[in-house]
Design a protein around this motif. Structure first.
Motif, PDB file in Angstrom:
ATOM      1  N   GLY A 108       1.966   1.794  -7.433  1.00  0.00           N
ATOM      2  CA  GLY A 108       3.030   0.817  -7.680  1.00  0.00           C
ATOM      3  C   GLY A 108       3.276   0.571  -9.159  1.00  0.00           C
ATOM      4  O   GLY A 108       4.430   0.556  -9.606  1.00  0.00           O
ATOM      5  N   LEU A 111       5.014   3.544 -10.744  1.00  0.00           N
ATOM      6  CA  LEU A 111       6.451   3.539 -10.434  1.00  0.00           C
ATOM      7  C   LEU A 111       7.172   2.416 -11.177  1.00  0.00           C
ATOM      8  O   LEU A 111       8.308   2.587 -11.620  1.00  0.00           O
ATOM      9  N   LYS A 115      10.234   3.460 -13.428  1.00  0.00           N
ATOM     10  CA  LYS A 115      11.566   2.977 -13.042  1.00  0.00           C
ATOM     11  C   LYS A 115      11.979   1.728 -13.824  1.00  0.00           C
ATOM     12  O   LYS A 115      13.026   1.149 -13.542  1.00  0.00           O
ATOM     13  N   PHE A 117      10.971  -1.396 -13.961  1.00  0.00           N
ATOM     14  CA  PHE A 117      11.210  -2.585 -13.141  1.00  0.00           C
ATOM     15  C   PHE A 117      11.120  -3.883 -13.949  1.00  0.00           C
ATOM     16  O   PHE A 117      11.869  -4.833 -13.686  1.00  0.00           O
TER      17      PHE A 117
ATOM     18  N   GLU B 104      11.785   8.110  -5.163  1.00  0.00           N
ATOM     19  CA  GLU B 104      10.769   7.431  -5.980  1.00  0.00           C
ATOM     20  C   GLU B 104      11.132   5.959  -6.211  1.00  0.00           C
ATOM     21  O   GLU B 104      10.274   5.077  -6.153  1.00  0.00           O
ATOM     22  N   TYR B 105      12.401   5.719  -6.469  1.00  0.00           N
ATOM     23  CA  TYR B 105      12.845   4.326  -6.659  1.00  0.00           C
ATOM     24  C   TYR B 105      12.557   3.498  -5.399  1.00  0.00           C
ATOM     25  O   TYR B 105      12.047   2.381  -5.472  1.00  0.00           O
ATOM     26  N   LEU B 107      10.366   4.062  -2.969  1.00  0.00           N
ATOM     27  CA  LEU B 107       8.919   3.837  -2.850  1.00  0.00           C
ATOM     28  C   LEU B 107       8.468   2.761  -3.837  1.00  0.00           C
ATOM     29  O   LEU B 107       7.645   1.903  -3.506  1.00  0.00           O
ATOM     30  N   GLY B 108       9.030   2.792  -5.028  1.00  0.00           N
ATOM     31  CA  GLY B 108       8.690   1.788  -6.036  1.00  0.00           C
ATOM     32  C   GLY B 108       9.025   0.373  -5.594  1.00  0.00           C
ATOM     33  O   GLY B 108       8.201  -0.535  -5.733  1.00  0.00           O
ATOM     34  N   VAL B 109      10.212   0.165  -5.049  1.00  0.00           N
ATOM     35  CA  VAL B 109      10.563  -1.209  -4.640  1.00  0.00           C
ATOM     36  C   VAL B 109       9.750  -1.635  -3.426  1.00  0.00           C
ATOM     37  O   VAL B 109       9.388  -2.815  -3.293  1.00  0.00           O
ATOM     38  N   LEU B 111       6.653  -0.827  -2.901  1.00  0.00           N
ATOM     39  CA  LEU B 111       5.366  -1.245  -3.477  1.00  0.00           C
ATOM     40  C   LEU B 111       5.511  -2.547  -4.261  1.00  0.00           C
ATOM     41  O   LEU B 111       4.611  -3.388  -4.252  1.00  0.00           O
ATOM     42  N   LEU B 157       8.692  11.134   1.170  1.00  0.00           N
ATOM     43  CA  LEU B 157       7.828  10.435   0.230  1.00  0.00           C
ATOM     44  C   LEU B 157       7.123   9.247   0.906  1.00  0.00           C
ATOM     45  O   LEU B 157       5.931   9.013   0.694  1.00  0.00           O
TER      46      LEU B 157
END
Lengths: 323, 323
Positions: A108, A111, A115, A117, B104-105, B107-109, B111, B157
């Motif tokens: 996490g 990413l 990205k 965040f 990937e984005y 999966l990032g959000v 997490l 993913l």
């Protein structure tokens, strides 16, 4: 084995949940730090539920018949002092409970860095629409420093999403089932320049304390991010602060600190390339129950005179991998 | 095929990079929206580099010899108007460029929600050390609405990190190579209650416009999070705002909006369970070069009279999957 053993449970603000089965099979003495010495006198076993407490060494003199200590964490450094290390008391830990949750946390934060965040949140708070280009994680390189079960879970998850992962452990090896290549910790600095992400998850021992110092940060790429889910004492904090401030490295996600809670005057709180979280990366909903289950399983084994799980090698400072 | 074709390039504030090869093989007319009609007169092909522009329909009357339109995006809704749809003009898109970055984005959000990153950032800004328990992602259920290449990359993913994934597409099927089970879109509401995460990545067509309305949100779990990386118009925004405000669903990560930039008076900016990003989930460092490479490859095919890649089915509104 006494008919009904005496078990001392060291706890903080919370009592461990789900202890009924154990209470039926032992005289259980619940104590906070200040009553520990008295509660250890005559006790057969100690369950260190308050796993960050540093009170055990100071009460050790009263442990007159203790044979087993179990700690509700993966890291055993708070109880690895000479008195316990040099005794016959068996030490077990809670290996396994935190592996996957911590690996998810690490993925996490990787990413979150890739990205951007944190900046998205900051822009959102000002209602600013500002398009940016962000990084791909696939193909990036991660160096996982620590090859225990948590490091292995991190390696598996990062590899599953397309990162190239290598490990750093006590001994170099070429055919590790989870890492492939593992570099020796005494060559750490040679391998830091290859990594986009450096993840600290080593146990805290005399060999690993302060291993991330200015020499290590200087060896990293200026674009590298450092993640610490191991112990704060793996890092020379002032060197990390300097490296972050001077752009020696690009950022850090820190879940553990030399002093916890992180002091109010720490510059880490306000550095915009730093993500601070309060030692919670592995603490999923239900973790307390899971920790007591691990202890209860070992308690049943202990009562039945069977081999305990997760026996710590007190000289190494962790449970040796069976792989 | 004319000796030297005329290519019109519709751009915004930026010109496409790396066009030298194409400029050597065509008369290239670069234009912004206000010059589009004039630039279309006599043009053989149109490269819609400003892929969110809505100017093509209004200039279509001037397209007197156009045979090919290529758009620098996956979604083709800005150019799918009756004049183009009912013509013989071939439409191609940039399928493939954004798949993995958007996955990937997403999966990032997921997490970020599971690990409560937004709250960690907010607490960090106040130097507050507050331990919380967070969620595990492993074992959670994701419903991916849209089974094109981006949806498939998302499914791959998410499954790689241990989520259970099912798809929603035009037609139900049981043996999809990426999704396993795909439910039919007209039964969407029946399957929403099963999902911890609902991810919108469908193409915008007359069938999908507004598919996420109060009826859909009412069918979701109160703990569910909604992610939109498709088009803002897939959602009835006022219904989403109500659902978020009333606790009908637990949160949303939104990269696309009915109106972009998101208007200053939108309540989405300030809702604490909402992550807003400015239509950038797929826009990795190097994406503009990648988009021009996809166009240049098709341009060479077009000049050589070979089959074009990524030909859109103008009735369906997307490139049909070959699987």
């Amino acid at each position: 084995m006494p008919e009904t053993p005496v078990l001392t449970v060291l706890h903080g603000d919370r009592l461990p949940p789900g202890m009924q089965g154990i209470e039926a099979a032992a005289v259980v003495r619940y104590t906070r730090e200040d009553g520990l010495a008295e509660a250890l006198r005559g006790a057969d076993a100690l369950f260190v539920y308050d796993f960050l407490s540093k009170a055990v060494p100071g009460a050790w003199h009263a442990a007159d018949r203790l044979r087993w200590v179990h700690i509700a964490s993966a890291g055993v450094d708070p109880v690895l002092f000479p008195g316990l290390r040099d005794s016959d008391v068996v030490l077990t830990n809670s290996r396994g409970v935190f592996d996957r949750p911590i690996a998810e946390y690490v993925l996490g934060v990787l990413l979150a860095f890739a990205k951007d965040f944190a900046r998205s949140a900051e822009l959102q708070s000002r209602k600013r629409w500002l398009h940016r280009e962000t990084e791909r994680l696939t193909g990036k390189r991660a160096l996982v420093v620590g090859t225990g079960p948590i490091g292995r879970a991190i390696a598996g998850l990062l590899r599953a999403v397309g990162l190239e992962v290598t490990g750093v452990g006590r001994r170099a090896r070429a055919d590790d089932p989870d890492f492939g290549t593992v570099h020796a910790a005494d060559r750490l600095v040679d391998h830091l320049p290859d990594a986009d992400f450096v993840i600290a998850v080593a146990p805290l021992t005399e060999h690993t304390k302060g291993m991330f110092d200015s020499r290590a940060f200087d060896a990293m790429r200026p674009t590298a991010r450092f993640v610490n889910v191991g112990r704060g004492e793996l890092v020379v904090t002032s060197d990390l602060v300097d490296a972050l401030r001077d752009g020696v490295i690009a950022g850090a996600a820190l879940d553990v600190f030399e002093t916890e809670p992180l002091p109010q005057d720490s510059p880490l709180w306000t550095m915009e390339n730093v993500l601070v979280s309060p030692h919670m990366s592995g603490d999923f909903v239900g973790w307390r129950d899971a920790l007591v289950e691990v202890f209860a399983d070992n308690f049943r084994r202990w009562r039945a005179d069977r081999d305990l799980r997760n026996v710590v090698d007190k000289q190494l400072g962790y449970v040796p991998s069976t792989r």
